[in-house]
Design an enzyme around this catalytic site. Structure first.
Site, PDB file in Angstrom:
ATOM      1  N   ARG A 107      78.220  78.349  46.493  1.00 46.41           N
ATOM      2  CA  ARG A 107      77.270  77.638  47.029  1.00 46.41           C
ATOM      3  C   ARG A 107      77.636  76.260  47.498  1.00 46.41           C
ATOM      4  NH1 ARG A 107      71.807  76.341  45.100  1.00 46.41           N
ATOM      5  NH2 ARG A 107      70.957  74.514  46.207  1.00 46.41           N
ATOM      6  N   ARG A 124      71.432  79.332  51.572  1.00 44.31           N
ATOM      7  CA  ARG A 124      72.506  79.525  50.442  1.00 44.31           C
ATOM      8  C   ARG A 124      72.976  80.611  50.025  1.00 44.31           C
ATOM      9  NH1 ARG A 124      68.432  76.676  47.368  1.00 44.31           N
ATOM     10  NH2 ARG A 124      68.227  74.910  49.027  1.00 44.31           N
ATOM     11  N   ASP A 143      70.968  80.746  44.694  1.00 43.25           N
ATOM     12  CA  ASP A 143      70.120  79.678  44.037  1.00 43.25           C
ATOM     13  C   ASP A 143      69.665  80.241  42.819  1.00 43.25           C
ATOM     14  OD1 ASP A 143      68.896  77.165  44.144  1.00 43.25           O
ATOM     15  OD2 ASP A 143      67.036  78.182  44.714  1.00 43.25           O
ATOM     16  N   ASP A 194      67.048  79.243  39.518  1.00 36.88           N
ATOM     17  CA  ASP A 194      66.043  78.131  39.126  1.00 36.88           C
ATOM     18  C   ASP A 194      65.531  78.640  37.939  1.00 36.88           C
ATOM     19  OD1 ASP A 194      66.187  76.581  41.407  1.00 36.88           O
ATOM     20  OD2 ASP A 194      64.615  77.701  42.432  1.00 36.88           O
TER      21      ASP A 194
HETATM   22  P1  AMP Z   1      67.906  73.683  44.513  1.00 37.23           P
HETATM   23  O1  AMP Z   1      68.849  72.970  45.596  1.00 37.23           O
HETATM   24  O2  AMP Z   1      66.750  74.143  44.878  1.00 37.23           O
HETATM   25  O3  AMP Z   1      68.882  74.237  43.533  1.00 37.23           O
HETATM   26  O4  AMP Z   1      67.385  72.378  43.625  1.00 37.23           O
HETATM   27  C1  AMP Z   1      68.421  71.863  42.614  1.00 37.23           C
HETATM   28  C2  AMP Z   1      67.844  70.802  41.787  1.00 37.23           C
HETATM   29  O5  AMP Z   1      66.526  70.851  41.414  1.00 37.23           O
HETATM   30  C3  AMP Z   1      68.746  70.448  40.785  1.00 37.23           C
HETATM   31  O6  AMP Z   1      69.521  69.088  40.951  1.00 37.23           O
HETATM   32  C4  AMP Z   1      67.884  70.123  39.479  1.00 37.23           C
HETATM   33  O7  AMP Z   1      68.093  69.021  38.578  1.00 37.23           O
HETATM   34  C5  AMP Z   1      66.479  70.381  40.130  1.00 37.23           C
HETATM   35  N1  AMP Z   1      65.701  71.003  39.216  1.00 37.23           N
HETATM   36  C6  AMP Z   1      64.482  70.579  38.632  1.00 37.23           C
HETATM   37  N2  AMP Z   1      63.848  71.501  38.031  1.00 37.23           N
HETATM   38  C7  AMP Z   1      64.513  72.413  38.137  1.00 37.23           C
HETATM   39  C8  AMP Z   1      64.257  73.742  37.643  1.00 37.23           C
HETATM   40  N3  AMP Z   1      63.002  74.152  36.593  1.00 37.23           N
HETATM   41  N4  AMP Z   1      65.287  74.636  37.640  1.00 37.23           N
HETATM   42  C9  AMP Z   1      66.400  74.419  38.616  1.00 37.23           C
HETATM   43  N5  AMP Z   1      66.490  73.250  38.952  1.00 37.23           N
HETATM   44  C10 AMP Z   1      65.609  72.323  38.821  1.00 37.23           C
END
Ligand code: AMP
Length: 165
Positions: free
Chosen positions: A82, A91, A94, A96
């Site tokens: 990534r 990406r 990912d 979450d």
């Molecule tokens: P992304 O680019 O979608 O992977 O977003 C990543 C960012 O979202 C990271 O820097 C995390 O700190 C933030 N983040 C906030 N809440 C969450 C969550 N529940 N799960 C994963 N990432 C989170």
């Protein structure tokens, strides 16, 4: 031990292979995988001019804190190639955290339950397959109800079944 629902997504390269590798890494580094949804092919959310995603939801049993879990997830994302470019852009992988037990938290790094869980069909549909009766700890509605009420118009389809399972 705590149970966390996770959402995995990929829209670059061999999408299914990224998801499969991520599942192996999660099992190695983060805990026990208790449940796994089918794979769904979903229209991109946010930035629309990019390939469709494959998504799946997992239930992970882990002894990691939410912060430590996030760090491990980010390590796995990095290990699987990534590169953080645009927000909501393409990406390889990912991951979450959708929920972590029944915890509600909001820090600089983490919002749990995930801020957009109830707004995104691509997260609700896989989660509803494995956890229809899980009650969202902040909205106090089941995942099945949130999916039924979700107004997200973007398409979410089951991906080719024999590959996905
Ligand atoms: P992304 O680019 O979608 O992977 O977003 C990543 C960012 O979202 C990271 O820097 C995390 O700190 C933030 N983040 C906030 N809440 C969450 C969550 N529940 N799960 C994963 N990432 C989170």
């Amino acid at each position: 031990m705590q149970e966390a629902y996770l959402l995995l997504g990929s829209n670059q390269g061999d999408r299914l292979q990224w998801l499969q590798q991520a599942i192996c890494m999660l099992a190695l580094l983060c805990g026990n995988l208790l449940q796994k949804s089918s794979v769904y092919e979903t229209a991109p959310w946010g930035l629309e001019a990019q390939p469709h995603f494959l998504n799946l939801a997992l239930l992970l049993e882990t002894d990691k804190s939410p912060e430590a879990l996030l760090e491990s997830l980010q390590d796995i994302e990095e290990m699987l190639g990534r590169r953080r470019a645009e927000l909501w852009g393409p990406r390889t992988l990912d991951i979450d955290i959708l929920t972590y037990g029944n915890e509600v938290m909001h820090t600089e790094k983490l919002t749990i339950p995930h801020l957009f869980l109830h707004k995104r069909r691509f997260a609700l549909a896989p989660l509803a397959e494995i956890a229809p009766n899980f009650v969202h700890p902040q909205l106090h509605k089941t995942i099945a109800t949130l999916l039924a009420e979700c107004s997200d118009p973007l398409s979410v389809c089951l991906y080719d079944g024999f590959l996905a399972r």
